[in-house]
Motif scaffolding. Sequence first.
Motif, PDB file in Angstrom:
ATOM      1  N   PRO A 101       0.725  -1.166  -0.052  1.00 39.22           N
ATOM      2  CA  PRO A 101       0.062   0.019  -0.176  1.00 39.22           C
ATOM      3  C   PRO A 101       0.941   1.357   0.017  1.00 39.22           C
ATOM      4  CG  PRO A 101      -0.876  -1.613   1.401  1.00 39.22           C
ATOM      5  CD  PRO A 101       0.464  -2.189   1.039  1.00 39.22           C
ATOM      6  N   SER A 102       2.084   1.390   0.621  1.00 40.60           N
ATOM      7  CA  SER A 102       2.983   2.379   0.441  1.00 40.60           C
ATOM      8  C   SER A 102       3.193   3.011  -0.984  1.00 40.60           C
ATOM      9  CB  SER A 102       4.364   2.213   1.083  1.00 40.60           C
ATOM     10  OG  SER A 102       5.003   1.194   0.232  1.00 40.60           O
ATOM     11  N   HIS A 103       3.127   2.229  -1.919  1.00 35.58           N
ATOM     12  CA  HIS A 103       3.181   2.729  -3.468  1.00 35.58           C
ATOM     13  C   HIS A 103       2.125   3.674  -3.755  1.00 35.58           C
ATOM     14  CE1 HIS A 103       6.684   1.335  -5.563  1.00 35.58           C
ATOM     15  NE2 HIS A 103       6.050   1.175  -6.807  1.00 35.58           N
ATOM     16  N   SER A 104       1.082   3.745  -3.130  1.00 37.11           N
ATOM     17  CA  SER A 104      -0.360   4.507  -3.329  1.00 37.11           C
ATOM     18  C   SER A 104       0.271   5.981  -3.089  1.00 37.11           C
ATOM     19  CB  SER A 104      -1.315   4.431  -2.395  1.00 37.11           C
ATOM     20  OG  SER A 104      -1.896   2.961  -2.862  1.00 37.11           O
ATOM     21  N   TYR A 105       1.326   6.237  -2.199  1.00 38.64           N
ATOM     22  CA  TYR A 105       1.897   7.557  -1.941  1.00 38.64           C
ATOM     23  C   TYR A 105       2.762   8.099  -3.288  1.00 38.64           C
ATOM     24  CZ  TYR A 105       0.584   6.937   2.775  1.00 38.64           C
ATOM     25  OH  TYR A 105      -0.104   6.541   4.170  1.00 38.64           O
ATOM     26  N   LEU A 106       2.903   7.407  -3.973  1.00 42.56           N
ATOM     27  CA  LEU A 106       3.792   7.547  -5.113  1.00 42.56           C
ATOM     28  C   LEU A 106       2.857   7.551  -6.412  1.00 42.56           C
ATOM     29  CD1 LEU A 106       6.728   5.289  -4.899  1.00 42.56           C
ATOM     30  CD2 LEU A 106       6.615   7.611  -4.332  1.00 42.56           C
ATOM     31  N   ASN A 107       1.478   7.673  -6.301  1.00 43.82           N
ATOM     32  CA  ASN A 107       0.253   7.603  -7.270  1.00 43.82           C
ATOM     33  C   ASN A 107       0.654   6.406  -8.389  1.00 43.82           C
ATOM     34  OD1 ASN A 107      -0.968   9.892  -6.488  1.00 43.82           O
ATOM     35  ND2 ASN A 107       0.307  11.320  -7.498  1.00 43.82           N
ATOM     36  N   LEU A 108       1.014   5.348  -7.587  1.00 38.68           N
ATOM     37  CA  LEU A 108       1.099   4.063  -8.256  1.00 38.68           C
ATOM     38  C   LEU A 108       0.427   2.905  -7.737  1.00 38.68           C
ATOM     39  CD1 LEU A 108       5.162   4.052  -9.034  1.00 38.68           C
ATOM     40  CD2 LEU A 108       3.407   4.422 -10.664  1.00 38.68           C
TER      41      LEU A 108
END
Length: 372
Positions: A101-108
Amino acid sequence: MDNEQPTNLHDSSKPEGRAIKGRGAASNPEGRFETIRHHAEDDGWSHELLDETAPRPRTEVTEERARSVISRNDSPDIHFTQAINPYRGCEHGCIYCYARPSHSYLNLSPGLDFETKLRAKSNLAEVLRIDLAKRGYVVSPINIGSNTDPYQPIEKRWQLTRAALQVLAECHHPCTIVTKNALVERDLDILVPMARENLVQVFVSVNSLDNQLAAKLEPRASAPHRRIKTIRTLSDAGVPVGVLVAPIIPALNDKDMEAVLAQAAEAGACCAGYTTLRLPYELKALFREWLALHAPQRADHVMSLVQQMNAGRDYDSDFATRMRGQGVFADLLRRRFDIASRRHGYGRARELKLDSSRFVPPRKPSPQGDLF
């Protein structure tokens, strides 16, 4: 807190994606911060969505210039306060990875993007030197690999983990490492001298001995038997090494717990630990999709046991229980682990009393170099 209901949840019997060889995720759902949702629909004119010969997603690495590289942690259930993560995303593709879920902070996407669109902190060593040289810096062991694996395949080329170790060794700074890749053996030339000074401890994650299951759960990590061999190699070289049976997924890999502990102990592991499956945010839907594709007949049973260990939910973020679960099945796992640990002579994984007294701050760059 991450008890909220995830978006894009779907029936575990109806997977939205398709299994992709060498990848853990089967789809690329939007992250929780995205306002626009995309949904592919087959109109009957093209079979690309179901074509097994469609091109497989390739790994893309983007260089990132970090401002700082040491992250701080105050979670009461984590045994370190400082960490370094050389990469964002992880090519290992473990479907259960709580860091997705941390990839959501990169808009990925936490799905395929997490394992194919990676970020490498190319100035890691430079910034680490600056951070360690700051006035008032307080020494405590730095964990390498708390979020994504520092020895994932792209480390062969980028060598950022090795660069970080070189800085830490130069400064006599203690550290711990968590990995499931045999590539850690490459850095024995740094780890062995650090171990002699009580500056390092390595943990190798092994959650199953089933190669076929591992190839689906964690497709680009080293095979289980290779990780056991890595434990032996590190131990024989004098590097203190422990084993992490993590995560334990009920009705899927929990049957291997005792065998993993036995083989790791025989290979030289000095301590052991375990965690149960954690499914924060978008990971809930991704894991359900994986179950529907790879273990459809037991998918409902697995999720029923997961919910029993999480107060009736897919995930409970309570610090007191999130790592080990609660309830009857969680208690059974705990007893099994304790009995096997005593049988093989080690207890739960814990940080060694690494030596922080040797630390020497790195010298700040000077036009005069090393003349004085």
